[in-house]
Scaffold this motif. Structure first.
Motif, PDB file in Angstrom:
ATOM      1  N   PRO A  18       0.789  -1.229   0.000  1.00  0.00           N
ATOM      2  CA  PRO A  18       0.000   0.000   0.000  1.00  0.00           C
ATOM      3  C   PRO A  18       0.826   1.287   0.000  1.00  0.00           C
ATOM      4  O   PRO A  18       0.292   2.352  -0.205  1.00  0.00           O
ATOM      5  CB  PRO A  18      -0.793  -0.100   1.301  1.00  0.00           C
ATOM      6  N   ARG A  19       2.137   1.205   0.202  1.00  0.00           N
ATOM      7  CA  ARG A  19       2.927   2.441   0.315  1.00  0.00           C
ATOM      8  C   ARG A  19       3.483   2.962  -1.004  1.00  0.00           C
ATOM      9  O   ARG A  19       3.706   4.155  -1.145  1.00  0.00           O
ATOM     10  CB  ARG A  19       4.068   2.242   1.297  1.00  0.00           C
ATOM     11  N   VAL A  60       4.994   6.771  -6.873  1.00  0.00           N
ATOM     12  CA  VAL A  60       4.242   7.574  -5.921  1.00  0.00           C
ATOM     13  C   VAL A  60       4.325   6.864  -4.574  1.00  0.00           C
ATOM     14  O   VAL A  60       3.888   5.722  -4.456  1.00  0.00           O
ATOM     15  CB  VAL A  60       2.768   7.713  -6.364  1.00  0.00           C
ATOM     16  N   SER A  61       4.890   7.531  -3.571  1.00  0.00           N
ATOM     17  CA  SER A  61       5.004   6.966  -2.225  1.00  0.00           C
ATOM     18  C   SER A  61       4.026   7.678  -1.304  1.00  0.00           C
ATOM     19  O   SER A  61       4.005   8.908  -1.237  1.00  0.00           O
ATOM     20  CB  SER A  61       6.418   7.140  -1.681  1.00  0.00           C
ATOM     21  N   VAL A  62       3.228   6.895  -0.583  1.00  0.00           N
ATOM     22  CA  VAL A  62       2.195   7.463   0.280  1.00  0.00           C
ATOM     23  C   VAL A  62       2.099   6.669   1.575  1.00  0.00           C
ATOM     24  O   VAL A  62       2.313   5.457   1.575  1.00  0.00           O
ATOM     25  CB  VAL A  62       0.840   7.503  -0.464  1.00  0.00           C
ATOM     26  N   ILE A  63       1.826   7.386   2.671  1.00  0.00           N
ATOM     27  CA  ILE A  63       1.593   6.711   3.941  1.00  0.00           C
ATOM     28  C   ILE A  63       0.346   7.309   4.582  1.00  0.00           C
ATOM     29  O   ILE A  63       0.007   8.473   4.348  1.00  0.00           O
ATOM     30  CB  ILE A  63       2.791   6.837   4.906  1.00  0.00           C
ATOM     31  N   GLY A  64      -0.332   6.494   5.353  1.00  0.00           N
ATOM     32  CA  GLY A  64      -1.517   6.952   6.055  1.00  0.00           C
ATOM     33  C   GLY A  64      -2.290   5.769   6.588  1.00  0.00           C
ATOM     34  O   GLY A  64      -2.045   4.619   6.217  1.00  0.00           O
ATOM     35  N   ILE A  65      -3.214   6.071   7.467  1.00  0.00           N
ATOM     36  CA  ILE A  65      -4.061   5.048   8.065  1.00  0.00           C
ATOM     37  C   ILE A  65      -5.351   4.943   7.265  1.00  0.00           C
ATOM     38  O   ILE A  65      -5.993   5.959   6.987  1.00  0.00           O
ATOM     39  CB  ILE A  65      -4.357   5.391   9.535  1.00  0.00           C
ATOM     40  N   GLU A  66      -5.696   3.742   6.868  1.00  0.00           N
ATOM     41  CA  GLU A  66      -6.923   3.478   6.106  1.00  0.00           C
ATOM     42  C   GLU A  66      -7.055   4.400   4.896  1.00  0.00           C
ATOM     43  O   GLU A  66      -8.070   5.058   4.706  1.00  0.00           O
ATOM     44  CB  GLU A  66      -8.148   3.585   7.005  1.00  0.00           C
ATOM     45  N   LEU A  67      -6.005   4.453   4.080  1.00  0.00           N
ATOM     46  CA  LEU A  67      -6.022   5.316   2.901  1.00  0.00           C
ATOM     47  C   LEU A  67      -7.209   5.026   1.992  1.00  0.00           C
ATOM     48  O   LEU A  67      -7.760   5.934   1.380  1.00  0.00           O
ATOM     49  CB  LEU A  67      -4.716   5.157   2.112  1.00  0.00           C
ATOM     50  N   SER A  68      -7.617   3.769   1.915  1.00  0.00           N
ATOM     51  CA  SER A  68      -8.727   3.420   1.020  1.00  0.00           C
ATOM     52  C   SER A  68     -10.026   4.106   1.435  1.00  0.00           C
ATOM     53  O   SER A  68     -10.912   4.304   0.608  1.00  0.00           O
ATOM     54  CB  SER A  68      -8.927   1.907   0.981  1.00  0.00           C
ATOM     55  N   ARG A  69     -10.138   4.503   2.676  1.00  0.00           N
ATOM     56  CA  ARG A  69     -11.347   5.176   3.159  1.00  0.00           C
ATOM     57  C   ARG A  69     -11.161   6.674   3.362  1.00  0.00           C
ATOM     58  O   ARG A  69     -12.137   7.401   3.477  1.00  0.00           O
ATOM     59  CB  ARG A  69     -11.794   4.569   4.480  1.00  0.00           C
ATOM     60  N   SER A  70      -9.915   7.123   3.438  1.00  0.00           N
ATOM     61  CA  SER A  70      -9.693   8.505   3.854  1.00  0.00           C
ATOM     62  C   SER A  70      -8.981   9.398   2.845  1.00  0.00           C
ATOM     63  O   SER A  70      -8.773  10.575   3.122  1.00  0.00           O
ATOM     64  CB  SER A  70      -8.897   8.515   5.162  1.00  0.00           C
ATOM     65  N   TRP A  87      -7.268  13.139 -13.305  1.00  0.00           N
ATOM     66  CA  TRP A  87      -7.710  11.755 -13.110  1.00  0.00           C
ATOM     67  C   TRP A  87      -7.445  11.420 -11.659  1.00  0.00           C
ATOM     68  O   TRP A  87      -6.428  11.834 -11.100  1.00  0.00           O
ATOM     69  CB  TRP A  87      -6.934  10.824 -14.039  1.00  0.00           C
ATOM     70  N   ARG A  88      -8.333  10.715 -11.038  1.00  0.00           N
ATOM     71  CA  ARG A  88      -8.109  10.357  -9.644  1.00  0.00           C
ATOM     72  C   ARG A  88      -8.100   8.861  -9.469  1.00  0.00           C
ATOM     73  O   ARG A  88      -8.682   8.112 -10.260  1.00  0.00           O
ATOM     74  CB  ARG A  88      -9.178  10.972  -8.747  1.00  0.00           C
ATOM     75  N   PHE A  89      -7.393   8.429  -8.427  1.00  0.00           N
ATOM     76  CA  PHE A  89      -7.428   7.010  -8.071  1.00  0.00           C
ATOM     77  C   PHE A  89      -7.451   6.883  -6.565  1.00  0.00           C
ATOM     78  O   PHE A  89      -7.030   7.773  -5.840  1.00  0.00           O
ATOM     79  CB  PHE A  89      -6.275   6.219  -8.714  1.00  0.00           C
ATOM     80  N   SER A  90      -7.980   5.781  -6.112  1.00  0.00           N
ATOM     81  CA  SER A  90      -8.040   5.516  -4.682  1.00  0.00           C
ATOM     82  C   SER A  90      -7.078   4.406  -4.329  1.00  0.00           C
ATOM     83  O   SER A  90      -6.545   3.722  -5.180  1.00  0.00           O
ATOM     84  CB  SER A  90      -9.468   5.184  -4.243  1.00  0.00           C
ATOM     85  N   PHE A  91      -6.870   4.233  -3.076  1.00  0.00           N
ATOM     86  CA  PHE A  91      -5.904   3.264  -2.586  1.00  0.00           C
ATOM     87  C   PHE A  91      -6.605   2.013  -2.133  1.00  0.00           C
ATOM     88  O   PHE A  91      -6.130   1.019  -1.933  1.00  0.00           O
ATOM     89  CB  PHE A  91      -5.080   3.878  -1.455  1.00  0.00           C
TER      90      PHE A  91
END
Length: 91
Positions: A18-19, A60-70, A87-91
């Protein structure tokens, strides 16, 4: 006169999620002024490229809690003709 639809030229490689996500230009033309930003909770390492050729990719490097929801990522670029796209995408 109708303008033909323009397909989003990107493929999102989630093999290191996910990161880490890899954005691959699968189109037949370069994309210009490419930027990826994060909306919502989390942290995305700033990503920008002046030009991404067909077949090339950017990470693209990303961190976070529950990225798929937030959170969602927004990709902004220009075609060689100067037209801007989002264009957007979700995690």
């Amino acid at each position: 006169m109708l303008t033909p639809a323009y397909a989003v030229p990107f493929e999102l490689d989630r093999s290191r999620a996910p990161r880490v996500h890899r954005l691959v230009n699968r189109g037949d033309e370069p994309v210009l002024g490419l930027r990826v930003t994060l909306l919502g909770c989390g942290l995305l390492v700033p990503v920008a490229s002046t030009r991404l050729e067909p077949g090339a990719s950017m990470t693209v490097s990303v961190i976070g809690i529950e990225l798929s929801r937030s959170a969602i990522a927004v990709v902004r670029w220009f075609r060689p003709t100067g037209e801007e796209y989002l264009w957007r995408f979700s995690f």
